[in-house]
Design a protein around this motif. Structure first.
Motif, PDB file in Angstrom:
ATOM      1  N   HIS A  39       0.830  -1.207   0.000  1.00 14.33           N
ATOM      2  CA  HIS A  39       0.000   0.000   0.000  1.00 14.33           C
ATOM      3  C   HIS A  39       0.866   1.259   0.000  1.00 14.33           C
ATOM      4  CE1 HIS A  39      -3.788   2.006   0.186  1.00 14.33           C
ATOM      5  NE2 HIS A  39      -3.533   2.600   1.344  1.00 14.33           N
ATOM      6  N   THR A  67       1.750   1.710  -3.781  1.00 12.77           N
ATOM      7  CA  THR A  67       0.655   2.185  -4.626  1.00 12.77           C
ATOM      8  C   THR A  67       0.212   3.583  -4.201  1.00 12.77           C
ATOM      9  OG1 THR A  67      -1.038   1.135  -3.224  1.00 12.77           O
ATOM     10  CG2 THR A  67      -0.166  -0.155  -5.062  1.00 12.77           C
ATOM     11  N   HIS A  68       0.232   3.836  -2.893  1.00  6.85           N
ATOM     12  CA  HIS A  68      -0.120   5.170  -2.397  1.00  6.85           C
ATOM     13  C   HIS A  68       0.842   6.220  -2.933  1.00  6.85           C
ATOM     14  CE1 HIS A  68       0.095   8.465   0.641  1.00  6.85           C
ATOM     15  NE2 HIS A  68      -1.217   8.364   0.575  1.00  6.85           N
ATOM     16  N   ALA A 122      -8.335   5.435  -7.831  1.00  7.72           N
ATOM     17  CA  ALA A 122      -7.350   4.532  -7.236  1.00  7.72           C
ATOM     18  C   ALA A 122      -7.396   4.598  -5.719  1.00  7.72           C
ATOM     19  CB  ALA A 122      -5.951   4.886  -7.746  1.00  7.72           C
ATOM     20  N   ALA A 135      -4.815   0.669  -8.722  1.00  9.20           N
ATOM     21  CA  ALA A 135      -3.797   0.188  -7.785  1.00  9.20           C
ATOM     22  C   ALA A 135      -4.300   0.117  -6.345  1.00  9.20           C
ATOM     23  CB  ALA A 135      -2.560   1.095  -7.869  1.00  9.20           C
ATOM     24  N   GLY A 136      -5.044   1.138  -5.909  1.00  5.90           N
ATOM     25  CA  GLY A 136      -5.471   1.167  -4.521  1.00  5.90           C
ATOM     26  C   GLY A 136      -6.388   0.028  -4.130  1.00  5.90           C
ATOM     27  N   SER A 163      -4.076  -3.079  -2.938  1.00  6.18           N
ATOM     28  CA  SER A 163      -3.288  -2.914  -1.717  1.00  6.18           C
ATOM     29  C   SER A 163      -4.168  -2.654  -0.502  1.00  6.18           C
ATOM     30  CB  SER A 163      -2.279  -1.778  -1.899  1.00  6.18           C
ATOM     31  OG  SER A 163      -2.916  -0.561  -2.243  1.00  6.18           O
ATOM     32  N   SER A 208      -0.872   4.611 -11.397  1.00  9.41           N
ATOM     33  CA  SER A 208      -2.012   4.466 -10.493  1.00  9.41           C
ATOM     34  C   SER A 208      -3.026   3.454 -11.014  1.00  9.41           C
ATOM     35  CB  SER A 208      -2.700   5.823 -10.291  1.00  9.41           C
ATOM     36  OG  SER A 208      -1.816   6.754  -9.711  1.00  9.41           O
ATOM     37  N   GLY A 227      -0.372  -0.105 -11.327  1.00 10.70           N
ATOM     38  CA  GLY A 227       0.626  -0.422 -10.306  1.00 10.70           C
ATOM     39  C   GLY A 227       0.224  -1.529  -9.368  1.00 10.70           C
ATOM     40  N   GLY A 228      -1.067  -1.773  -9.187  1.00 13.08           N
ATOM     41  CA  GLY A 228      -1.510  -2.811  -8.265  1.00 13.08           C
ATOM     42  C   GLY A 228      -1.439  -4.212  -8.816  1.00 13.08           C
TER      43      GLY A 228
END
Length: 637
Positions: free
Chosen positions: A337, A340-341, A388, A396-397, A400, A469, A472-473
């Motif tokens: 996280h 991704t953050h 995200a 991505a968010g 994570s 974004s 990326g996850g």
């Protein structure tokens, strides 16, 4: 030269060149030096990580020692840099996102009266300090970087020092972090005293044999380190500095929130994971503080009207989720996280910078609206970041955040999971409140404002971060065999530790349960988005009605739970009063009395003695004769 050494060295050289001769260089050249130094650090990071990947997973450690540093008795420390899977993730985030922020700054800070050479010098120094922190082969090198990022935050938050607010905000950040750093330093002293070394790898290897699980010593050390982490990562009660840090330039906000300072506390807890797993009380404290911070900061973000302050409280909330991950023993999920953050929070801050740049410094969302048509690229990229952070699949968010919530459900039960889910609902709501007030609806702009899209150096960075974004996850996809490549990569660092913490819970876990919880989380995120758009775009009367009905809660949230007022009443006011009392009763009466009294005494003696200097030769002759007579009389005896 080893890429491990080049990584921090290049930003340091950029800082020295711009810091020493930057004021004599053309503005574009000063910016180019800063950007090239950060690019070199990123390329060195990529090279070092490629070298790390060429090793067998269980042997993925690279070290470089510059020489001995401090030797005191049996304690000897060296200037050692260490790269493993965890620090590899961190250096790629720090240098990659840091480089993009440097590029963005070329457009954002162009022509700034504060001095571009000074800005890029500080930015490079920030990068150097953070790389020392994450690459520190021992806790003393880590602490050097830890203090370095604190110094750089003070310099960059207060960059516009001719205004009253930025220097005050920089000082607040510096002083609040000193509280956490003091606790961190005591923790280092305890480790050095017990183990006779500050080499963290050696400490973590020896700790299970030499410390009593759940004992007072390991718990005290873990809590002290966590207090340091609460300062750097802005958790309750040391979170109050971060919203005020918005007084600095917007790219600085992005760097602090996404890639450097605030991630340091999460990194520290993850790096010292063995100590925390041996101290269940400290681990529970980490989870509890993280969850409380995530919820509290989210409620404050609901009521803020400054676009950057909404994002600031969002950062505090998301950091809370990372600490929840650490607190339930899911260190891989917490670092996932964190990564991704970094992508979507850098995008959101830089997107807000694009809005502020277009509106010539305006930050109040109540004087925005309708910018989707005028800033289409900024809107599109900002929307990607908002989706995200809200946790919408497949951005991505989603991956994570849901991994943290799933691990929290397994380790701490449905209540913690439900509270975390409530924070996710608030996150989606306040982000789409921001979207509605900024980009949608009717424009409420100043009549003299003529919004314009970001210049290329800013726009390309927004596009790259938006892409990260979105995709990326996918390095941590659950359910699919071999899909969680991120977890596989970090396995050598955390596998044994997470086995200790989570085996009992995972024995009852299933893909069906995880999929079901993820579906609920996604539904909650969609509900939050729809509620935000309904209350602030489609039916704005609803937000007015809710504010009136929940006036007490709204006042509490709008006043940030009165944390600043509490500190003023409990800490600042009494200390100022005590300082005034000591000044009047001790400084003036005792210190000044002694100094002034000495002067008065000497002056009085001199006034009496000067009558002896009459200038009359006969008087002097008489004194000499009397003196001789006295001497002879003494000799005669």
């Amino acid at each position: 030269m080893s890429p491990l050494l080049l990584m921090p060295l290049l930003p340091l050289l950029g800082f020295l060149v711009n810091g020493i001769v930057g004021h004599r260089l053309p503005r574009r050249l000063a910016g180019a030096i800063g950007v090239l130094a950060s690019l070199g650090a990123f390329l060195a990071a990529v090279s070092a990580v490629r070298l790390l990947l060429s090793l067998a997973p269980e042997a993925r450690v690279i070290e470089a020692t510059l020489g001995d540093w401090i030797t005191a008795g049996s304690l000897a420390t060296a200037l050692t840099l260490r790269l493993d899977a965890l620090s590899a993730v961190m250096v790629l985030v720090v240098t990659g996102v840091g480089f993009l922020i440097h590029v963005y700054s070329l457009g954002y800070m162009h022509g700034d009266e504060g001095g571009e050479w000074r800005y890029f010098a500080y930015l490079n120094l920030f990068l150097f300090a953070m790389l020392c922190l994450v690459l520190g082969g021992n806790l003393l090198v880590l602490f050097l970087g830890w203090e370095g990022v604190g110094l750089c935050s003070y310099l960059l938050i207060g960059f516009w020092f001719t205004k009253p607010a930025p220097p005050a905000a920089g000082m607040k950040a510096f002083l609040v972090n000193r509280v956490g750093d003091f606790a961190f330093l005591i923790g280092l002293f305890l480790l050095a005293t017990h183990f006779g070394t500050l080499d963290l790898a050696a400490i973590l290897e020896r700790a299970p044999r030499e410390l009593v699980p759940g004992g007072m010593l390991v718990t005290t050390i873990a809590v002290l380190l966590f207090i340091g982490a609460t300062g750097k990562s802005a958790q309750i009660p040391l979170h109050v500095w971060l919203p005020d840090a918005m007084e600095g330039p917007t790219p600085v906000s992005a760097l602090i929130h996404a890639a450097t300072m605030v991630t340091a506390g999460v990194y520290l807890v993850a790096r010292a994971h063995v100590l925390y797993l041996m101290a269940p009380a400290a681990l529970a404290l980490v989870a509890g503080i993280g969850l409380a911070t995530a919820l509290m900061a989210a409620t404050i973000a609901l009521t803020q009207n400054d676009i950057k302050r909404v994002l600031a409280y969002s950062t505090i909330s998301q950091l809370g989720y990372m600490f929840v991950g650490c607190g339930v023993g899911a260190f891989t999920a917490a670092i996932f996280h964190l990564m991704t953050h970094a992508f979507f929070k850098a995008l959101l801050f830089l997107g807000s910078g694009s809005v502020i740049h277009a509106l010539h410094g305006e930050q109040d969302m109540r004087r925005m609206g309708g910018l989707r048509r005028k800033l289409p690229l900024t809107h599109a990229t900002f929307l990607a970041g908002s989706l995200a952070i809200a946790g919408i699949f497949p951005l991505a968010g989603f991956f994570s955040k849901d991994e943290i919530l799933f691990e929290a459900f397994l380790a701490r039960g449905p209540l913690v999971w439900a509270l975390g889910l409530g924070g996710a609902l608030l996150t989606a709501f306040y982000m789409f409140r921001l979207m509605a007030l900024t980009f949608y609806g009717e424009g409420r702009l100043d009549p003299h404002a003529h919004p314009h899209e970001a210049p290329p150096s800013m726009a390309i960075v927004l596009v790259i971060l938006a892409m990260l974004s979105v995709v990326g996850g996918w390095v941590g996809v659950p359910f699919v065999e071999g899909g969680n490549r991120f977890g596989t990569f970090l396995a050598p660092v955390f596998a044994d530790a997470e086995h200790i913490a989570l085996t009992a819970h995972h024995g009852h876990a299933s893909h069906g349960l995880e999929l079901g919880l993820a579906g609920i989380s996604l539904a909650v995120a969609v509900a939050g988005i729809l509620l935000g758009l309904t209350a602030y775009l489609w039916r704005p009367a609803l937000s007015t009605a809710l504010r009136a009905r929940l006036a007490g809660a709204h006042t509490l949230f709008a006043n940030k739970w009165y944390w600043d007022e509490i500190y003023q009443a409990v800490v600042v006011g009494p200390l100022v009063g005590l300082a005034g009392l000591l000044y009047r009763r001790f400084d003036l009466a005792v210190i000044d009395g002694l100094v002034n009294g000495t002067g008065i005494t000497v002056r009085a003696v001199a006034n009496r003695a000067r009558i002896l200097q009459s200038g009359n030769v006969r008087s002097y002759a008489l004194v000499v004769v009397l003196g001789v007579a006295v001497v002879l009389g003494l000799m005669w005896k």
